[in-house]
Scaffold this motif. Structure first.
Motif, PDB file in Angstrom:
ATOM      1  N   GLU A   1       1.173  44.289  28.201  1.00 52.59           N
ATOM      2  CA  GLU A   1       0.011  43.909  29.010  1.00 52.59           C
ATOM      3  C   GLU A   1      -0.299  45.105  29.890  1.00 52.59           C
ATOM      4  O   GLU A   1       0.610  45.826  30.312  1.00 52.59           O
ATOM      5  CB  GLU A   1       0.327  42.705  29.906  1.00 52.59           C
ATOM      6  CG  GLU A   1       0.514  41.392  29.185  1.00 52.59           C
ATOM      7  CD  GLU A   1      -0.788  40.687  28.830  1.00 52.59           C
ATOM      8  OE1 GLU A   1      -1.874  41.198  29.209  1.00 52.59           O
ATOM      9  OE2 GLU A   1      -0.725  39.646  28.174  1.00 52.59           O
TER      10      GLU A   1
ATOM     11  N   GLU B   1     -10.379  36.248  37.046  1.00 54.38           N
ATOM     12  CA  GLU B   1      -9.834  36.513  35.714  1.00 54.38           C
ATOM     13  C   GLU B   1      -9.676  35.190  34.965  1.00 54.38           C
ATOM     14  O   GLU B   1      -9.757  34.118  35.560  1.00 54.38           O
ATOM     15  CB  GLU B   1      -8.457  37.156  35.859  1.00 54.38           C
ATOM     16  CG  GLU B   1      -8.502  38.504  36.525  1.00 54.38           C
ATOM     17  CD  GLU B   1      -7.928  39.592  35.637  1.00 54.38           C
ATOM     18  OE1 GLU B   1      -7.207  39.259  34.699  1.00 54.38           O
ATOM     19  OE2 GLU B   1      -8.236  40.762  35.891  1.00 54.38           O
ATOM     20  N   GLU B   2      -9.370  35.291  33.662  1.00 52.53           N
ATOM     21  CA  GLU B   2      -9.115  34.071  32.892  1.00 52.53           C
ATOM     22  C   GLU B   2      -7.871  33.352  33.416  1.00 52.53           C
ATOM     23  O   GLU B   2      -7.788  32.143  33.448  1.00 52.53           O
ATOM     24  CB  GLU B   2      -8.885  34.426  31.428  1.00 52.53           C
ATOM     25  CG  GLU B   2     -10.140  34.357  30.600  1.00 52.53           C
ATOM     26  CD  GLU B   2      -9.903  34.833  29.194  1.00 52.53           C
ATOM     27  OE1 GLU B   2      -8.826  34.557  28.648  1.00 52.53           O
ATOM     28  OE2 GLU B   2     -10.820  35.477  28.648  1.00 52.53           O
ATOM     29  N   ARG B   3      -6.895  34.156  33.823  1.00 51.06           N
ATOM     30  CA  ARG B   3      -5.658  33.566  34.355  1.00 51.06           C
ATOM     31  C   ARG B   3      -5.931  32.956  35.727  1.00 51.06           C
ATOM     32  O   ARG B   3      -6.683  33.507  36.524  1.00 51.06           O
ATOM     33  CB  ARG B   3      -4.579  34.624  34.526  1.00 51.06           C
ATOM     34  CG  ARG B   3      -4.137  35.271  33.244  1.00 51.06           C
ATOM     35  CD  ARG B   3      -3.058  36.294  33.551  1.00 51.06           C
ATOM     36  NE  ARG B   3      -2.538  36.912  32.357  1.00 51.06           N
ATOM     37  CZ  ARG B   3      -3.020  38.036  31.832  1.00 51.06           C
ATOM     38  NH1 ARG B   3      -4.023  38.663  32.408  1.00 51.06           N
ATOM     39  NH2 ARG B   3      -2.487  38.539  30.735  1.00 51.06           N
TER      40      ARG B   3
ATOM     41  N   PRO C   1      -3.297  35.583  38.281  1.00 45.32           N
ATOM     42  CA  PRO C   1      -2.865  36.710  37.436  1.00 45.32           C
ATOM     43  C   PRO C   1      -1.618  37.421  37.945  1.00 45.32           C
ATOM     44  O   PRO C   1      -0.761  37.797  37.150  1.00 45.32           O
ATOM     45  CB  PRO C   1      -4.068  37.659  37.442  1.00 45.32           C
ATOM     46  CG  PRO C   1      -5.051  37.114  38.395  1.00 45.32           C
ATOM     47  CD  PRO C   1      -4.684  35.710  38.726  1.00 45.32           C
TER      48      PRO C   1
ATOM     49  N   GLU D   1       1.510  35.221  37.239  1.00 47.72           N
ATOM     50  CA  GLU D   1       1.719  35.044  35.795  1.00 47.72           C
ATOM     51  C   GLU D   1       2.240  36.325  35.164  1.00 47.72           C
ATOM     52  O   GLU D   1       3.195  36.313  34.388  1.00 47.72           O
ATOM     53  CB  GLU D   1       0.422  34.599  35.110  1.00 47.72           C
ATOM     54  CG  GLU D   1       0.117  33.135  35.384  1.00 47.72           C
ATOM     55  CD  GLU D   1      -1.204  32.678  34.773  1.00 47.72           C
ATOM     56  OE1 GLU D   1      -1.519  33.094  33.642  1.00 47.72           O
ATOM     57  OE2 GLU D   1      -1.916  31.920  35.444  1.00 47.72           O
TER      58      GLU D   1
ATOM     59  N   TRP E   1       5.960  37.050  33.582  1.00 44.83           N
ATOM     60  CA  TRP E   1       5.996  37.369  32.139  1.00 44.83           C
ATOM     61  C   TRP E   1       6.795  38.647  31.860  1.00 44.83           C
ATOM     62  O   TRP E   1       7.573  38.708  30.907  1.00 44.83           O
ATOM     63  CB  TRP E   1       4.546  37.516  31.646  1.00 44.83           C
ATOM     64  CG  TRP E   1       4.410  38.007  30.246  1.00 44.83           C
ATOM     65  CD1 TRP E   1       4.434  37.254  29.104  1.00 44.83           C
ATOM     66  CD2 TRP E   1       4.233  39.368  29.827  1.00 44.83           C
ATOM     67  NE1 TRP E   1       4.283  38.060  28.004  1.00 44.83           N
ATOM     68  CE2 TRP E   1       4.163  39.364  28.416  1.00 44.83           C
ATOM     69  CE3 TRP E   1       4.126  40.598  30.506  1.00 44.83           C
ATOM     70  CZ2 TRP E   1       3.994  40.516  27.662  1.00 44.83           C
ATOM     71  CZ3 TRP E   1       3.961  41.748  29.762  1.00 44.83           C
ATOM     72  CH2 TRP E   1       3.897  41.707  28.360  1.00 44.83           C
TER      73      TRP E   1
END
Ligand code: CTP
Length: 392
Positions: free
Chosen positions: A35, A66-68, A71, A74, A78
């Motif tokens: 990422e 953002e889509e998250r 972010p 997350e 991750w």
């Protein structure tokens, strides 16, 4: 190798941002999952589309919109490792003071993963007292710095401050994942096999595969290259190459193919000893009466590995009920280097539990009883033991 390693590459605003593109490519070539975060100033040097095209994923740029949903947390949760390349003087200052006003600094603040910083700046900035103070603070806080090197800088200047080359950063990342078993090739079998009776039914057993998966995950965490032949559908352990199989015959074929090339084989699968002798291609019907199933033995996978000319260090498992006498016979007769025995009728040691009480048995008839432990602890102790006794 960085197979399946979850790496977060954070790119900040320096001319060396273009080199981070090469770094991204190298990491992907080595099998990493990647990422990318870019700061606003990084995007003045390289377009986010370049990274998105290489990684196949959108680049994360902001804390909001953002889509998250969240972010920074997350991405922080991750990542197994975060690399900041290039890391500008401003970024070092932000991290040293614990600011979190943009996505990059907030993610780093929220993460417990190891962080590698590859600084890049002009010599004067690198040698400035404030930067020196920040670098000292960052080292104290557990950040690992790589570089900077010496060479040509932006605007035609030459001196210390140049970001180290992508290949060197890749080596440092690989070293961060290297453990005491790096260079070992390990094969693990796991799960209970399923032997088809007809297209919809099978003979199976209660094995969940959890013990074998814990063994595979623990070896990978120690830097080993791990192959897992499994009939279980548990989520794949990180950094492990998985070969799904269903029947004893499929497991035998795969294990026998891989075993000659590994250093250690751990056969933790609960392999069916018998399978229906006849292949029935359409569903058995109730109105046709009670079927009589003739069974035949399945291949003995462990015996096949034990008799290999150049056999790996071999670990067998034995799931027993009641006494462990039968397991001791297996430890002495089956050509293993050690056997992990457990009584599956005992509370906390059965199939599907997260704990196990095992007895380690050796071919010379000696044994060692371990207490009730989490399967991941059993796996760790097993690798401690193998590291001690296996002759390379
Ligand atoms: N095993 C194997 N192939 C089989 C059966 C078992 O490789 N067809 C392996 C298992 O993965 C385990 C070990 O042999 O590592 C012991 O399994 P177990 O079923 O306890 O051994 P058996 O010889 O089948 O003994 P039992 O008389 O208890 O059935």
């Amino acid at each position: 190798m960085l197979r399946d390693r979850r790496i977060l590459l954070a790119v900040t605003g320096g001319v060396a941002a273009y080199k981070a593109v090469f770094l991204a490519r190298r990491l992907l070539e080595r099998g990493a999952e990647l990422e990318v975060i870019m700061t606003d100033s990084a995007r003045k040097f390289v377009g986010e589309q370049t990274f998105a095209a290489i990684t196949g994923r959108p680049v994360a740029t902001g804390l909001f919109g953002e889509e998250r949903v969240s972010p920074h947390t997350e991405l922080a949760g991750w990542a197994e490792l975060i690399v900041v390349a290039p890391a500008t003087a401003a970024t070092l200052a932000r991290l040293a003071t614990g600011l979190s006003e943009d996505l990059l600094s907030a993610t780093l603040l929220a993460s417990t993963a190891p962080v590698l910083l590859a600084p890049a700046m002009h010599t004067e900035m690198w040698e400035n007292a404030a930067t020196k103070r920040n670098v000292e603070q960052l080292a104290q806080d557990g950040y690992k710095l790589i570089g900077p090197g010496e060479g040509s800088l932006a605007g035609g200047d030459v001196g210390p401050g140049r970001m180290v080359e992508p290949d060197e950063i890749v080596e440092a990342i690989e070293a961060a994942f290297t453990g005491p078993m790096s260079g070992w090739r390990v094969l693990v079998s796991a799960g209970g096999t399923r032997e088809p009776i007809d297209p919809v039914r099978y003979i199976g057993n209660r094995s969940s595969g959890k013990m074998g998966y814990a063994v595979a995950a623990a070896a990978a965490a120690r830097g080993a290259e791990v192959q897992l032949v499994t009939s279980s559908s548990l989520p794949h352990p990180t950094g492990v190459e998985v070969f799904p199989v269903e029947t004893a015959a499929e497991m035998a074929e795969r294990v026998w193919e891989l075993a000659p090339r590994v250093d250690v084989a751990v056969l933790a699968a609960a392999v069916a000893d018998f399978r229906p002798a006849e292949e029935i291609t359409s569903k058995l019907r109730r109105h046709d009466g009670v079927p009589e199933l003739l069974l035949e033995p399945t291949p003995d996978i462990l015996a096949g590995v034990a008799k290999l000319e150049k056999r790996p260090f071999l670990i067998g498992f034995a799931a027993e009920t009641g006494s462990l006498d039968g397991a001791m016979r297996k430890a002495t007769d089956k050509g293993v280097d050690l056997l992990v025995a457990n009584d599956v009728s005992e509370a906390g040691s059965g199939f599907g539990t997260d704990t196990n009480r095992v007895t380690i048995m050796f071919p010379d008839g000696t044994s060692d009883e371990w207490p009730l432990l989490d399967k991941s602890r059993v796996a760790d102790r097993l690798w401690d033991l193998v590291q001690q006794i296996r002759q390379p």
